[in-house]
Design an enzyme around this catalytic site. Sequence first.
Site, mmCIF file in Angstrom:
data_model
loop_
_atom_site.group_PDB
_atom_site.id
_atom_site.type_symbol
_atom_site.label_atom_id
_atom_site.label_comp_id
_atom_site.label_asym_id
_atom_site.label_seq_id
_atom_site.Cartn_x
_atom_site.Cartn_y
_atom_site.Cartn_z
ATOM 1 N N LYS A 111 59.243 -13.813 49.546
ATOM 2 C CA LYS A 111 58.953 -12.893 48.453
ATOM 3 C C LYS A 111 59.146 -13.599 47.109
ATOM 4 C CE LYS A 111 60.373 -8.664 50.887
ATOM 5 N NZ LYS A 111 61.459 -7.682 50.971
ATOM 6 N N LYS A 191 51.552 -11.521 60.204
ATOM 7 C CA LYS A 191 51.987 -10.208 60.670
ATOM 8 C C LYS A 191 51.340 -9.112 59.818
ATOM 9 C CE LYS A 191 55.941 -8.961 57.934
ATOM 10 N NZ LYS A 191 57.276 -8.541 57.694
ATOM 11 N N LYS A 194 51.692 -4.381 54.574
ATOM 12 C CA LYS A 194 51.053 -3.743 53.433
ATOM 13 C C LYS A 194 50.753 -4.762 52.331
ATOM 14 C CE LYS A 194 50.317 -0.157 50.516
ATOM 15 N NZ LYS A 194 49.247 0.798 50.654
HETATM 16 P P1 AMP Z 1 58.655 -2.089 56.420
HETATM 17 O O1 AMP Z 1 57.455 -1.237 56.537
HETATM 18 O O2 AMP Z 1 58.348 -3.523 56.063
HETATM 19 O O3 AMP Z 1 59.765 -1.484 55.621
HETATM 20 O O4 AMP Z 1 59.246 -2.218 57.900
HETATM 21 C C1 AMP Z 1 59.742 -1.115 58.615
HETATM 22 C C2 AMP Z 1 60.050 -1.512 60.034
HETATM 23 O O5 AMP Z 1 58.846 -1.877 60.716
HETATM 24 C C3 AMP Z 1 60.978 -2.709 60.165
HETATM 25 O O6 AMP Z 1 61.825 -2.485 61.273
HETATM 26 C C4 AMP Z 1 60.051 -3.861 60.441
HETATM 27 O O7 AMP Z 1 60.669 -4.863 61.211
HETATM 28 C C5 AMP Z 1 58.950 -3.182 61.241
HETATM 29 N N1 AMP Z 1 57.656 -3.849 61.035
HETATM 30 C C6 AMP Z 1 56.974 -3.979 59.862
HETATM 31 N N2 AMP Z 1 55.819 -4.660 60.036
HETATM 32 C C7 AMP Z 1 55.760 -4.978 61.364
HETATM 33 C C8 AMP Z 1 54.813 -5.677 62.183
HETATM 34 N N3 AMP Z 1 53.693 -6.195 61.676
HETATM 35 N N4 AMP Z 1 55.089 -5.776 63.511
HETATM 36 C C9 AMP Z 1 56.225 -5.249 64.036
HETATM 37 N N5 AMP Z 1 57.148 -4.598 63.320
HETATM 38 C C10 AMP Z 1 56.934 -4.445 62.002
#
Ligand code: AMP
Length: 324
Positions: A111, A191, A194
Amino acid sequence: MPRIFSGIQPSGELHIGNYLGAVRNWVQLQHEVESFICVVDYHAITLPYAPEDLRRRTFEMGLSLMAAGIDPAKCTLFVQSRVPEHTELAWIFNTITPLGELERQTQFKDKASRQESVAAGLLNYPVLQAADILLYKADTVPVGEDQVQHLELSREIARRWNARFGDGFFPEPQPRLTPTRRIMGLDGQAKMSKSLGNTVGLLEKPDDMWAKLRPAVTDPARVRREDPGNPEICNIYHLHKAFSPPATVDEVATKCRTAGWGCIDCKKVLFENLNAELTPIRARAEALQADPRLVTDALDAGAAHAGTIAKGTMAEVRQRMGLR
Ligand code: AMP
Ligand code: TRP
């Protein structure tokens, strides 16, 4: 009885990556163990943002989580900034967290490399995450793979605090991963995230979803319809594993290896199964949009319950640390 805690940023969108990596797991776990799910707006402000946007996205994330199946009657669903003890404990943990450990975090490096000016809060982000979890003395943290390093640091922080101020007071929280712990974006490059713009939103219209799925990257060896492929390296196959019944998953693997199906055939089957799971989620989202009080009331109740526990933990923490 184990207690789980997990958090999600108010990014405005649940996508199939965070749904499969984390949220679907929370929906299941809420029936089995005491669960806390937090929309982490204090984390979100570590990068530049607009206040009105944040307010809207925080509400939308609450709504989306409820649509996805988080039941406020089963699980404490709340917004982080409604429980200010999170920041108090984070400050305390800042005083025992080694700077070097923070600088080594890959998410921070990632980041920070994309910012012109890096705020101290971005560096300290995982300290706040440790505070989130330990404020509730949660021992299990269901997350995607990208959070494993942050949790290692949470354990280190728990150990250090315990060693100085109270042996065994905080548990050492362990990650709990799913088989779909890392979902790739449809570009197949990184991965799904957003910030990379490669997501499929959980509440997207089916037509828009198909428009993204149709050109999605598959095994590059399948140039023509009759070229056989290797499902193991195909993102679409991995999404089948998440959304399709086991017999279909086997069929997909065979039809890919023998070129029995073209990639579009394979995507059509995935699209059907994806829709079967997402249709009721979209319907719940519409019902909640029509009656937003269902969301705000749930978040109010969640904050009240979380606040009670947080106050109890902080009273003991202050006592043990000689504060007040
Ligand atoms: P975030 O939306 O980045 O706050 O992530 C929320 C949760 O979703 C966290 O536990 C992340 O590890 C999981 N997560 C986010 N993106 C992915 C992805 N592409 N694949 C698997 N898990 C994800
Ligand atoms: N850092 C996590 C993410 O980006 C969100 C998060 C904040 C979290 N606090 C947490 C996850 C506590 C688990 C536990 O996904």
